[in-house]
Design a protein around this motif. Sequence first.
Motif, PDB file in Angstrom:
ATOM      1  N   VAL A   1       0.812  -1.219   0.000  1.00 43.82           N
ATOM      2  CA  VAL A   1       0.000   0.000   0.000  1.00 43.82           C
ATOM      3  C   VAL A   1       0.847   1.271   0.000  1.00 43.82           C
ATOM      4  O   VAL A   1       0.311   2.373   0.142  1.00 43.82           O
ATOM      5  N   SER A   2       2.159   1.123  -0.149  1.00 43.05           N
ATOM      6  CA  SER A   2       3.001   2.327  -0.235  1.00 43.05           C
ATOM      7  C   SER A   2       4.188   2.049  -1.134  1.00 43.05           C
ATOM      8  O   SER A   2       4.694   0.921  -1.193  1.00 43.05           O
ATOM      9  N   SER A   3       4.620   3.059  -1.848  1.00 41.24           N
ATOM     10  CA  SER A   3       5.814   2.921  -2.672  1.00 41.24           C
ATOM     11  C   SER A   3       7.033   2.824  -1.767  1.00 41.24           C
ATOM     12  O   SER A   3       6.989   3.184  -0.594  1.00 41.24           O
ATOM     13  N   TYR A   4       8.153   2.351  -2.328  1.00 40.10           N
ATOM     14  CA  TYR A   4       9.301   2.044  -1.476  1.00 40.10           C
ATOM     15  C   TYR A   4      10.075   3.287  -1.031  1.00 40.10           C
ATOM     16  O   TYR A   4      10.020   4.353  -1.642  1.00 40.10           O
ATOM     17  N   TYR A   5      10.811   3.074   0.078  1.00 35.93           N
ATOM     18  CA  TYR A   5      11.795   4.049   0.543  1.00 35.93           C
ATOM     19  C   TYR A   5      13.150   3.369   0.403  1.00 35.93           C
ATOM     20  O   TYR A   5      13.380   2.284   0.956  1.00 35.93           O
TER      21      TYR A   5
ATOM     22  N   SER B   1      14.836  -6.618  -0.627  1.00 33.01           N
ATOM     23  CA  SER B   1      15.894  -6.312  -1.602  1.00 33.01           C
ATOM     24  C   SER B   1      15.316  -5.961  -2.968  1.00 33.01           C
ATOM     25  O   SER B   1      16.034  -5.512  -3.858  1.00 33.01           O
ATOM     26  N   SER B   2      13.992  -6.165  -3.129  1.00 32.71           N
ATOM     27  CA  SER B   2      13.340  -5.864  -4.413  1.00 32.71           C
ATOM     28  C   SER B   2      12.840  -4.424  -4.447  1.00 32.71           C
ATOM     29  O   SER B   2      12.242  -3.936  -3.487  1.00 32.71           O
ATOM     30  N   SER B   3      13.072  -3.773  -5.551  1.00 30.86           N
ATOM     31  CA  SER B   3      12.585  -2.405  -5.740  1.00 30.86           C
ATOM     32  C   SER B   3      11.431  -2.349  -6.735  1.00 30.86           C
ATOM     33  O   SER B   3      11.035  -1.258  -7.177  1.00 30.86           O
ATOM     34  N   THR B   4      10.899  -3.498  -7.070  1.00 29.18           N
ATOM     35  CA  THR B   4       9.896  -3.552  -8.140  1.00 29.18           C
ATOM     36  C   THR B   4       8.460  -3.645  -7.626  1.00 29.18           C
ATOM     37  O   THR B   4       7.523  -3.609  -8.427  1.00 29.18           O
ATOM     38  N   TYR B   5       8.277  -3.768  -6.317  1.00 22.19           N
ATOM     39  CA  TYR B   5       6.908  -3.827  -5.798  1.00 22.19           C
ATOM     40  C   TYR B   5       6.198  -2.494  -6.035  1.00 22.19           C
ATOM     41  O   TYR B   5       6.770  -1.418  -5.848  1.00 22.19           O
TER      42      TYR B   5
ATOM     43  N   ASN C   1       0.437  -4.840  -5.251  1.00 19.99           N
ATOM     44  CA  ASN C   1       1.116  -6.111  -5.481  1.00 19.99           C
ATOM     45  C   ASN C   1       0.945  -7.027  -4.273  1.00 19.99           C
ATOM     46  O   ASN C   1       0.954  -6.574  -3.126  1.00 19.99           O
ATOM     47  N   ALA C   2       0.801  -8.313  -4.512  1.00 21.69           N
ATOM     48  CA  ALA C   2       0.654  -9.288  -3.430  1.00 21.69           C
ATOM     49  C   ALA C   2       2.030  -9.711  -2.918  1.00 21.69           C
ATOM     50  O   ALA C   2       2.969  -9.919  -3.704  1.00 21.69           O
ATOM     51  N   VAL C   3       2.159  -9.831  -1.595  1.00 26.27           N
ATOM     52  CA  VAL C   3       3.378 -10.336  -0.968  1.00 26.27           C
ATOM     53  C   VAL C   3       2.988 -11.306   0.138  1.00 26.27           C
ATOM     54  O   VAL C   3       1.870 -11.263   0.658  1.00 26.27           O
ATOM     55  N   THR C   4       3.927 -12.143   0.501  1.00 29.63           N
ATOM     56  CA  THR C   4       3.717 -13.109   1.581  1.00 29.63           C
ATOM     57  C   THR C   4       4.513 -12.682   2.801  1.00 29.63           C
ATOM     58  O   THR C   4       5.680 -12.283   2.693  1.00 29.63           O
ATOM     59  N   VAL C   5       3.878 -12.757   3.955  1.00 28.17           N
ATOM     60  CA  VAL C   5       4.548 -12.430   5.222  1.00 28.17           C
ATOM     61  C   VAL C   5       4.368 -13.622   6.159  1.00 28.17           C
ATOM     62  O   VAL C   5       3.250 -13.924   6.586  1.00 28.17           O
ATOM     63  N   ASP C   6       5.462 -14.337   6.413  1.00 25.11           N
ATOM     64  CA  ASP C   6       5.415 -15.441   7.376  1.00 25.11           C
ATOM     65  C   ASP C   6       6.772 -15.566   8.052  1.00 25.11           C
ATOM     66  O   ASP C   6       7.608 -14.659   7.942  1.00 25.11           O
ATOM     67  N   SER C   7       7.016 -16.695   8.710  1.00 23.70           N
ATOM     68  CA  SER C   7       8.232 -16.851   9.504  1.00 23.70           C
ATOM     69  C   SER C   7       9.497 -16.954   8.659  1.00 23.70           C
ATOM     70  O   SER C   7      10.608 -16.844   9.196  1.00 23.70           O
TER      71      SER C   7
END
Length: 426
Positions: free
Chosen positions: A127-131, A184-188, A192-198
Motif C-alpha cells: 500500500v506504499s511505494s518504497y523508501y 531487496s526488491s525495488s519492483t513492488y 502487489n501481493a506479498v507473503t509475510v510469514d516466519s
Amino acid sequence: MYFLTYLIAFILSAQISGATVRFNSVSDIQMSAGKNTSSLFTVITDEPADGAGTTDSDPAVVYIPYNNSVAGDDTQKFVTIDSASNLPSKGEGSSLLRVYLDADNTDSAGQYLYAAIQDSGSSYKIVSSYYDLGGSVSTSGITHDLDFTDICVNGLGADGCSALDTLSSGTAQKDFLLYFFLSSSSTYTVNNAVTVDSSTNTGGVFLTVKLFAQHTAPQTVAISELRKGDGRLTAVYTGTTYDNHYRTLAVTKNTVSGNLSLASNQGVQDTGFDELIDMKTIASSGYGTIRNLENGTTYDVAVIFENKYQISTAVETSKQQTPEEIEALLEKQSCFFLTAGFGGEHFLIDGYRWFRDHILMRVWWGKFAVRGYYSFAEKRAMLVYQSSILAAIFRFLAYFWPIALMAIMALFAGGLLGLIPQKAKR
C-alpha cells in the motif's frame, strides 16, 4: 575445536545480519494523521506488549478519527483536536497516516522499505511505494506516509471505507493490520501481493490501524453539581461505560462572553467553549477537579468523555459556578481544616457540618468543643492549605473520622447505660 568455534561464530553472524524495521520509539510511539501534509495532528497509539510489535498477534495500535465527509462531516463536531477540519478520509484531499520508523540494514545489498496491508492470513498487499534505504546503513526517524486512497481502495478494496464515508447514524469502525518491512526488491508497486510469514519478508513490525467515525454520540454525561474551590471547581457527574475511554474533560466557558451552546446530540466543537480541561479521571461516574481557573469568574461547565480516537460524547447539560479564594471559602464553610485540606467544597464537609449542628450543638460539651475548634482552627487553616502533606493528612482523616466517632459514641453510650441503675427482676 577450531571448526566448532568457527561454526558458532558463523551462526551468530548469520543471526545478527539482515535487515530490520522498528518503530522510532517503542516506549512512546509517535504517529500523526491529517487531510494533507500541512494539517497533521498527533494520534493516540498503544504500545505492543512485547516492546517491539514484531508479531501479528501483538502489534502496535493507532486510533484515527475519520471524517465521514460523504454524509456531512459529522465526526468533525465531536473531535477534541484543535483543528477539527483536518480529519483524514478517503475523499478528503491527500489524506495520510504518517508513521515514524527506524531501519537497520547490516547487509551490503540495498534494501527498500514497504508497507503492506493484510489481505488474509499470510497474504498481504503493498500500500506504499518504497523508501530506498541503501546497503550497510542504519537510519533513524524515517517518515513513512501512507495515503488513505491507497489504503481504502487498493488495500481494502473498493468498498473498504464505505461504511465510514456514508455513515448517517450512530458510529462506524474499520480495523486493519499493516506490516512494515525491508526487501531487496525495488519492483513492488501498490496493490502487489506479498507473503509475510516466519521465513518470508521477516524483520518487520506490525501495526493495527483503527478508523472511527461518529454521526450520533452514544451517550451524554450529566453534571449534577459544581462545587467551588480556590482557583478550581469540582464537578459531580454521571455517565456510563464508554468504549476506549481515554480522558474525562471539562468543557468550560467564561460567562462574560456567554454560555455554552447546548442541544441534543451537540458536538463539543459547536458549543463555543473557551477551553477543554483534563479532569485526570476515567471513572464513568464520580467527581473530578477542574484546575487553573480564575477566582471571581463565573464559568459555564459541562463534562464529556473522550475516547482514544479523540472523539467525545455529546454536550447536553451544564452547570455554572464561581471559584473563590481560600480565605473567603474558609469563612463561608466554617469547617476550616477540611475546607483547607480539600481546597474547597466537598460532600464530606456537608456531613461534618450536619454532625456539628444536629449532634454537637445540642449538648453542652459539644458546644464547648466547637468553640474550642473554631478558636484554634481558624488561625491555622492556611497552614494546612499551604502544605500538601498536611492537606493530604486531613483528607485521609476525613474519611475515617466518622468511623472513629461512631465507635467512641457507642462506647460512651454503653458506658452510660452501664451506670444507669436497672430495676430488679421479680
